[in-house]
Design a protein around this motif. Sequence first.
Motif, mmCIF file in Angstrom:
data_model
loop_
_atom_site.group_PDB
_atom_site.id
_atom_site.type_symbol
_atom_site.label_atom_id
_atom_site.label_comp_id
_atom_site.label_asym_id
_atom_site.label_seq_id
_atom_site.Cartn_x
_atom_site.Cartn_y
_atom_site.Cartn_z
ATOM 1 N N GLN A 113 0.941 -1.289 -0.140
ATOM 2 C CA GLN A 113 -0.150 0.165 0.019
ATOM 3 C C GLN A 113 0.577 1.326 -0.068
ATOM 4 O O GLN A 113 0.552 2.186 -0.720
ATOM 5 C CB GLN A 113 -0.869 -0.074 1.076
ATOM 6 C CG GLN A 113 -1.540 1.393 1.604
ATOM 7 C CD GLN A 113 -2.618 1.403 2.782
ATOM 8 O OE1 GLN A 113 -3.604 0.921 2.507
ATOM 9 N NE2 GLN A 113 -2.201 1.936 3.699
ATOM 10 N N ALA A 114 1.862 1.194 0.772
ATOM 11 C CA ALA A 114 2.797 2.268 0.979
ATOM 12 C C ALA A 114 3.419 2.568 -0.545
ATOM 13 O O ALA A 114 3.727 3.875 -0.851
ATOM 14 C CB ALA A 114 4.017 2.028 2.014
ATOM 15 N N GLN A 115 3.988 1.485 -1.079
ATOM 16 C CA GLN A 115 4.423 1.790 -2.734
ATOM 17 C C GLN A 115 3.325 2.375 -3.463
ATOM 18 O O GLN A 115 3.850 3.140 -4.299
ATOM 19 C CB GLN A 115 4.612 0.310 -3.079
ATOM 20 C CG GLN A 115 5.775 -0.335 -2.339
ATOM 21 C CD GLN A 115 5.997 -1.809 -2.799
ATOM 22 O OE1 GLN A 115 5.350 -2.436 -3.393
ATOM 23 N NE2 GLN A 115 7.190 -2.570 -2.513
ATOM 24 N N LEU B 151 0.855 4.069 -2.817
ATOM 25 C CA LEU B 151 0.299 5.528 -2.508
ATOM 26 C C LEU B 151 1.658 6.484 -3.079
ATOM 27 O O LEU B 151 1.436 7.422 -3.538
ATOM 28 C CB LEU B 151 0.187 5.707 -1.119
ATOM 29 C CG LEU B 151 -1.185 5.053 -0.350
ATOM 30 C CD1 LEU B 151 -1.497 5.157 0.989
ATOM 31 C CD2 LEU B 151 -2.488 5.420 -1.164
ATOM 32 N N ASP B 152 2.742 6.091 -3.009
ATOM 33 C CA ASP B 152 4.027 6.697 -3.286
ATOM 34 C C ASP B 152 3.917 7.005 -4.958
ATOM 35 O O ASP B 152 4.152 8.123 -5.313
ATOM 36 C CB ASP B 152 5.331 6.045 -2.967
ATOM 37 C CG ASP B 152 6.371 6.749 -3.039
ATOM 38 O OD1 ASP B 152 6.402 7.782 -2.689
ATOM 39 O OD2 ASP B 152 7.256 6.116 -3.855
ATOM 40 N N MET C 93 -2.784 11.416 1.639
ATOM 41 C CA MET C 93 -2.801 11.714 0.417
ATOM 42 C C MET C 93 -3.645 13.097 -0.140
ATOM 43 O O MET C 93 -3.250 13.703 -1.116
ATOM 44 C CB MET C 93 -3.535 10.780 -0.425
ATOM 45 C CG MET C 93 -2.760 9.249 -0.461
ATOM 46 S SD MET C 93 -1.420 9.189 -1.562
ATOM 47 C CE MET C 93 -2.174 9.336 -3.179
ATOM 48 N N ARG D 258 7.945 7.918 4.689
ATOM 49 C CA ARG D 258 7.851 6.518 4.728
ATOM 50 C C ARG D 258 9.190 5.763 4.452
ATOM 51 O O ARG D 258 9.546 6.216 3.523
ATOM 52 C CB ARG D 258 6.747 6.086 4.475
ATOM 53 C CG ARG D 258 5.695 6.163 5.406
ATOM 54 C CD ARG D 258 4.236 5.539 4.725
ATOM 55 N NE ARG D 258 3.260 6.555 4.175
ATOM 56 C CZ ARG D 258 2.995 6.162 2.980
ATOM 57 N NH1 ARG D 258 3.347 5.322 2.299
ATOM 58 N NH2 ARG D 258 2.170 7.175 2.443
ATOM 59 N N ILE E 224 9.886 3.122 2.080
ATOM 60 C CA ILE E 224 9.229 2.333 1.098
ATOM 61 C C ILE E 224 10.077 1.205 0.389
ATOM 62 O O ILE E 224 11.166 1.383 0.236
ATOM 63 C CB ILE E 224 8.954 3.141 -0.331
ATOM 64 C CG1 ILE E 224 8.516 4.627 0.368
ATOM 65 C CG2 ILE E 224 8.224 2.544 -1.346
ATOM 66 C CD1 ILE E 224 6.927 4.758 0.016
#
Lengths: 335, 340
Positions: A196-198, A200-201, A227, B270, B272
């Motif tokens: 999810q972090a990937q 969103l990034d 976001m 964060r 990543i």
Amino acid sequence: MDQKTQASILSIQNLKTHFFSRKGVARAVDGVSFDLIPGQVLGIVGESGCGKSVTAQSVMGLVPNPPGKVVGGKIFFHHRDLLTLTVQELRKIRGAGIAMIFQEPMTSLNPVYTIGNQISEMFRLHKKLGKKQALAAAIDMLERVQIPSPHKRVHEYPHQLSGGMRQRAMIAMAMSCNPEILIADEPTTALDVTVQAQILDLMHRLKEEFSTAIQLITHDLGVIAEMADQVVVMYAGQVVEQARTVELFQHTLHPYTRGLLASIPVLGHRTLGKDEDLVEIKGMIPSLYDLPAGCRFSNRCPKVMDMCKNHLPDLIDMGGGHQVRCWLHTREMIS
Amino acid sequence: MTSPLVTVTDLKVHFPIKKGILAKTVGHVYAVDGISFDIMPGETIGIVGESGCGKTTAGMAMVQLTPVTSGAVLWKGRDMAEMTRSELRALRREMQLIFQDPYSSLNPRMTVRQILSDPMDVHGLFTGHQRKERIDFLLDTVGLSPGQADLYPHEFSGGQRQRIGIARALALDPCLIIGDEPVSALDVSIQAQIINLLKRLKRDFNLSLIIISHDLAVVEYICDRIIVMYLGKIVEAADYASLYKNPRHPYTRTLMSAIPVPDPARRTRRIILKGDVPSPISPPDGCRFHTRCPDRMEICHKQEPAMRRFGNRHTAACHLYTDEQAEPVENKPKAKEKIS
């Protein structure tokens, strides 16, 4: 109002989408209005059945009919009301003007075509590219969404990819025609947190790169906080609060939004000695067939007053674009 | 000193992959690959990890619902693998399960009364007039009204169904309840209700709880101790406060930083990770996290790190720390060897 519609790229005005079934009429979306500003991320947050996905489906003309039907309101995209367009006209806008990604990439990708085939279809249909050029463009898109070895992956089928990769492929497909608006319906809900972090990034970077406005639908206030520039909170088919993200989190007005924020377990809160028990919102979301007469949150609201039970409050601007639908705040303004 | 309720020692669960007409075994899924931990009476343990890390398999192996490849699960000191079927059956009274999906885990053709009576019938408990009293008590405990006992599951909402599932787990007065993602399928406002209910039950009934979840924040809220798993291995285990304040393993740190914080003022950078979780069919050599680790060193892809102890109840398996005192290496090598 006129200025607002000029600045916004997508303007939804008093949208009503109802579902007609034997049990009666479910007012899934009941008078929703908001604007999407170019280059911004608009977060739409709410629990199941609040109408957040149906709003997006109404924009894309994807409401299953029957039983669903847009019964009122307007959706302006470049000063054209999408609700008055023919199927052919709408088809041109889908993909090229407004693209959408869904929660479960496995069910929204076609399992019998390679992802390269599905992405290049976008280029062939909307940009009229030839087969070879389209495939090259598809590889380029896969590279931009950071899929490793895109030359190999382009010939693979959806089941050969992991969940995160499939969502990347979906995003590649959605972004392939450089749409002005990307509607993302719970894009990371089915994914693990690190993936999810990937994603969103990735969405963040693509937003900058393509200067796309994003309408992000989610139930996760954490994702919203990361976001969104602007947030719309929905409850039982209506907007109950809308504000800029920082404003919404710091000066929360509606008791429902407050309840939502207090009910999320936040990592570290217990360790740091904050509230031992989570704040609960009592009861459950009302059935869309059987909504409370007045304010729709009145049967669960900790601050309910007599008038809430019989009169539906209007959505009122409290200044600075912070809108709230609650009798608590109208009264404050009058007195 | 009290003795542990459950002791898991070097538990391994491998699933064979069969192919061809002769169903030849062509490989294994190393779902759980050597995990050890204890559960004390009244303790709440959280097992966290991403999909495919083996957290559910570990839970199912603990109640012998999946065949164990090697290692042992001791229940109050007795090896469960050596128990007879009838002994195991009697034991199941003491360990109960709550499942993720409240829609598929209740029989739609049974009323709530039947659903709750079923385990009592199997074990021959609470017979006669005690039965009604017991069911009323259970429904009241989980926040439903006894008047709802003769309704069917479809007449309830998701949150209420999860309450029925919890009542069923409590029916036989167990000492251990394993909840497999008990709140993941629920809306935020309902999730808070169930989390609070679980916390209250744990206090009131002195239960041991195992909460299997992908959500570190949920687990921190309910559990005393947290076990972090990655690809079939435990990478870190600690008391909740120690884990939050002082996460040792890079994976734990990544997991913590990946959770979006509902506070726009705290939009932090964060960590990543690159890539996806490798397949448990052919897990990487050495440390299983080395393919994605932001802190990897030369040694990580050659040698599997041993579990090291940090203070009283905090363990982690990572090469960043030395053997002696399990203090962080003084001079963390500046030029980390990048393995391509």
